[in-house]
Design an enzyme around this catalytic site. Structure first.
Site, PDB file in Angstrom:
ATOM      1  N   TYR A 171      50.427  43.164  24.289  1.00 50.49           N
ATOM      2  CA  TYR A 171      49.158  43.722  24.073  1.00 50.49           C
ATOM      3  C   TYR A 171      48.127  42.868  24.942  1.00 50.49           C
ATOM      4  CZ  TYR A 171      44.462  44.485  21.154  1.00 50.49           C
ATOM      5  OH  TYR A 171      43.555  45.260  21.240  1.00 50.49           O
ATOM      6  N   THR A 206      39.369  46.946  10.993  1.00 44.52           N
ATOM      7  CA  THR A 206      40.195  49.078  11.036  1.00 44.52           C
ATOM      8  C   THR A 206      41.258  48.203  10.838  1.00 44.52           C
ATOM      9  OG1 THR A 206      40.848  48.253  13.408  1.00 44.52           O
ATOM     10  CG2 THR A 206      38.332  49.496  13.223  1.00 44.52           C
TER      11      THR A 206
END
Length: 273
Positions: A171, A206
């Protein structure tokens, strides 16, 4: 200057929920029509639930409720031909693309040492977060140049595009990589009056951050919690709308001379000692 986007068309990846949905609705409220794309299916190496067709349909309804138009399609940013088809279909409907938000991205967690990341997870995260961003640029830029009126491109990076975060070399590499894309395309597209910037959020409220799987993992490994928390300002997670407000600025005439910028919306995360 004004934040009005009347007459503009924005192409947004990862638009079915989370930051992408909020960007679509925010830009629509300011006058933009939307071309929205999302995968809407699982990815085997991502441990939380991905977006669904129902999620994308909800984004469509929310944008239409603003009075603006939207064309939405399910496509995988790893598949360039699929991305190009959505772009072509959107151009057929709206005739132009003025704003591009390369927002689609995924995140995984564990093992504790990045050297133990399984190879398929590495490939999937690189392909979605970095190659997917390149596919988005490759598919949209030619029409923006041909339009001759300039435009704005914003790539979603992260605090992981500024700092190294433990257990997630994949990531982190992708979020540094999109900064490299931004810097290169900011140079190449400036003669066409196309601006290119990145946004660097801290943890955002989120599903990618609040899903039960990730919450449990950090509960089991509290020494790793600084990857997504420990902001300088007294807030654990920022709201998707906080990122959308930054996007709105970067895509508006208020930022007409802003390009090559790494805009942090990180509550001081990257400055933490």
């Amino acid at each position: 200057m004004t934040s009005s986007l009347q007459g503009k068309v924005a192409f947004i990846t990862g638009a079915a929920r989370g930051q992408g949905r909020e960007h679509a609705v925010t830009l629509a409220r300011h006058g933009a029509n939307i071309i929205a794309l999302d995968i809407c299916k699982p990815v085997s190496t991502i441990p939380y639930e991905m977006s669904t067709s129902d999620d994308l349909a909800e984004t469509v309804a929310l944008v239409e409720a603003t009075g603006q138009k939207i064309y939405a399609a399910e496509a995988d940013v790893r598949d360039f031909d699929a991305v190009q088809q959505v772009v072509d279909d959107g151009l057929e409907q709206f005739g132009q693309i003025d704003i591009v938000l390369a927002n689609a991205g995924v995140y995984s967690f564990g093992p504790l040492d990045s050297v133990d990341i399984e190879l398929q997870r590495w490939r999937d995260i690189i392909d979605i977060n970095l190659t997917g961003a390149f596919h988005t640029l490759k598919a949209t830029i030619p029409s923006m140049i041909a339009g001759g009126t300039g435009g704005s491109i914003v790539l979603t990076s992260s605090t992981a595009g500024i700092k190294g975060l433990r257990s997630m070399a994949d990531y982190t590499a992708t979020k540094h990589g999109v900064v490299g894309l931004m810097r290169t395309f900011a140079n190449e597209l400036a003669p066409h009056k196309i601006r290119v910037n990145t946004v660097h959020p801290t943890g955002v409220n989120t599903h990618m951050v609040t899903n039960p799987q990730l919450v449990q993992w950090y509960s089991d490994h509290p020494d790793m919690a600084n990857n997504v928390s420990a902001n300088l300002l007294p807030v654990e997670l920022v709201d998707p709308h906080d990122i959308s407000e930054a996007i709105l600025y970067l895509t508006s005439d208020a930022a007409r001379y802003v390009t090559g910028l790494e805009l942090k919306i990180d509550a001081g995360f990257t400055e933490r000692a």
